[in-house]
Design an enzyme around this catalytic site. Structure first.
Site, PDB file in Angstrom:
ATOM      1  N   SER A  65       0.809  -1.218   0.000  1.00 44.04           N
ATOM      2  CA  SER A  65       0.000   0.000   0.000  1.00 44.04           C
ATOM      3  C   SER A  65       0.841   1.267   0.000  1.00 44.04           C
ATOM      4  O   SER A  65       0.457   2.281  -0.589  1.00 44.04           O
ATOM      5  CB  SER A  65      -0.948  -0.001   1.195  1.00 44.04           C
ATOM      6  OG  SER A  65      -1.939  -1.000   1.014  1.00 44.04           O
ATOM      7  N   GLU A  67       3.415   1.943  -1.609  1.00 48.11           N
ATOM      8  CA  GLU A  67       3.843   2.258  -2.972  1.00 48.11           C
ATOM      9  C   GLU A  67       2.702   2.742  -3.865  1.00 48.11           C
ATOM     10  O   GLU A  67       2.940   3.148  -5.009  1.00 48.11           O
ATOM     11  CB  GLU A  67       4.530   1.036  -3.597  1.00 48.11           C
ATOM     12  CG  GLU A  67       5.865   0.698  -2.966  1.00 48.11           C
ATOM     13  CD  GLU A  67       5.766  -0.016  -1.618  1.00 48.11           C
ATOM     14  OE1 GLU A  67       6.692   0.122  -0.793  1.00 48.11           O
ATOM     15  OE2 GLU A  67       4.744  -0.716  -1.374  1.00 48.11           O
ATOM     16  N   CYS A  89      -4.721  -2.734   1.351  1.00 48.74           N
ATOM     17  CA  CYS A  89      -5.240  -3.159   2.646  1.00 48.74           C
ATOM     18  C   CYS A  89      -4.084  -3.186   3.643  1.00 48.74           C
ATOM     19  O   CYS A  89      -3.104  -3.902   3.440  1.00 48.74           O
ATOM     20  CB  CYS A  89      -5.876  -4.544   2.534  1.00 48.74           C
ATOM     21  SG  CYS A  89      -6.484  -5.180   4.100  1.00 48.74           S
ATOM     22  N   VAL A  90      -4.232  -2.389   4.699  1.00 49.70           N
ATOM     23  CA  VAL A  90      -3.237  -2.342   5.760  1.00 49.70           C
ATOM     24  C   VAL A  90      -3.930  -2.759   7.050  1.00 49.70           C
ATOM     25  O   VAL A  90      -4.736  -2.008   7.595  1.00 49.70           O
ATOM     26  CB  VAL A  90      -2.615  -0.938   5.912  1.00 49.70           C
ATOM     27  CG1 VAL A  90      -1.538  -0.953   6.989  1.00 49.70           C
ATOM     28  CG2 VAL A  90      -2.049  -0.443   4.584  1.00 49.70           C
ATOM     29  N   HIS A  97       2.814   0.317  12.612  1.00 47.43           N
ATOM     30  CA  HIS A  97       3.135   0.500  11.196  1.00 47.43           C
ATOM     31  C   HIS A  97       1.935   0.954  10.399  1.00 47.43           C
ATOM     32  O   HIS A  97       2.046   1.767   9.478  1.00 47.43           O
ATOM     33  CB  HIS A  97       3.709  -0.791  10.600  1.00 47.43           C
ATOM     34  CG  HIS A  97       2.666  -1.808  10.290  1.00 47.43           C
ATOM     35  ND1 HIS A  97       2.050  -2.566  11.271  1.00 47.43           N
ATOM     36  CD2 HIS A  97       2.095  -2.174   9.117  1.00 47.43           C
ATOM     37  CE1 HIS A  97       1.153  -3.358  10.701  1.00 47.43           C
ATOM     38  NE2 HIS A  97       1.169  -3.140   9.415  1.00 47.43           N
TER      39      HIS A  97
END
Length: 166
Positions: A65, A67, A89-90, A97
């Site tokens: 994500s 990038e 999706c994080v 983070h």
């Protein structure tokens, strides 16, 4: 009503602009592939459903994500791309983070959109766990990819309204 109680992909589709001649870039993060591929399928199918032509949809992949921002800029700078949809999706983990990545991506995509005057859509899930991500990638809460595609279409409609002489 809280998001836990409804399908989040219910949106108004009346008066959508004609996008048959518009070109879209869908940028997909490869991290959390099960989720991001579902988001991509939702966005792609929604664009087709509402008038985009398959040959006018370009896909690009980025490792994660974070990038998405640079990838979105590369696509947005192309003269033949009208809107960029960034999908990722994080998932919150044991460290912070996700806070840093989500903030950087949101700020970065906003900057790209303002810099290029093109719709750059934030289609990044920020769930607490894998199940929440799946619920929002075609599960019980709909598909955020669908929402991102509709948002791109609506923003192109607004752009035309703003820049069309009456």
């Amino acid at each position: 009503m809280s998001s836990a109680d409804k399908n989040l992909s219910v949106f108004a589709t009346s008066e959508l602009p004609d996008v048959s001649h518009r070109r879209f870039a869908i940028l997909v993060a490869e991290w959390n592939t099960e989720v991001t591929e579902a988001l991509y399928k939702g966005a792609y199918q929604t664009l087709l459903q509402y008038g985009a032509k398959a040959e006018n949809i370009v896909r690009g992949n980025v490792p994660g994500s974070y990038e998405l921002t640079l990838g979105a800029q590369w696509f947005a700078l192309r003269d033949d791309i009208d809107a960029v949809i960034a999908l990722g999706c994080v998932i919150q983990g044991e460290t912070k983070h996700n806070d840093y990545i989500n903030h950087a991506v949101a700020q970065g995509l906003t900057t790209v959109s303002l810099k290029t005057s093109k719709p750059v859509i934030f289609g990044v899930l920020t769930p607490n766990d894998q199940q929440q991500a799946l619920d929002r990638a075609g599960g019980k809460h709909g598909n955020k990819g669908d929402e991102a595609a509709i948002t791109a279409i609506k923003m192109l409609g607004l752009q035309k309204q703003v820049y069309t002489k009456f």
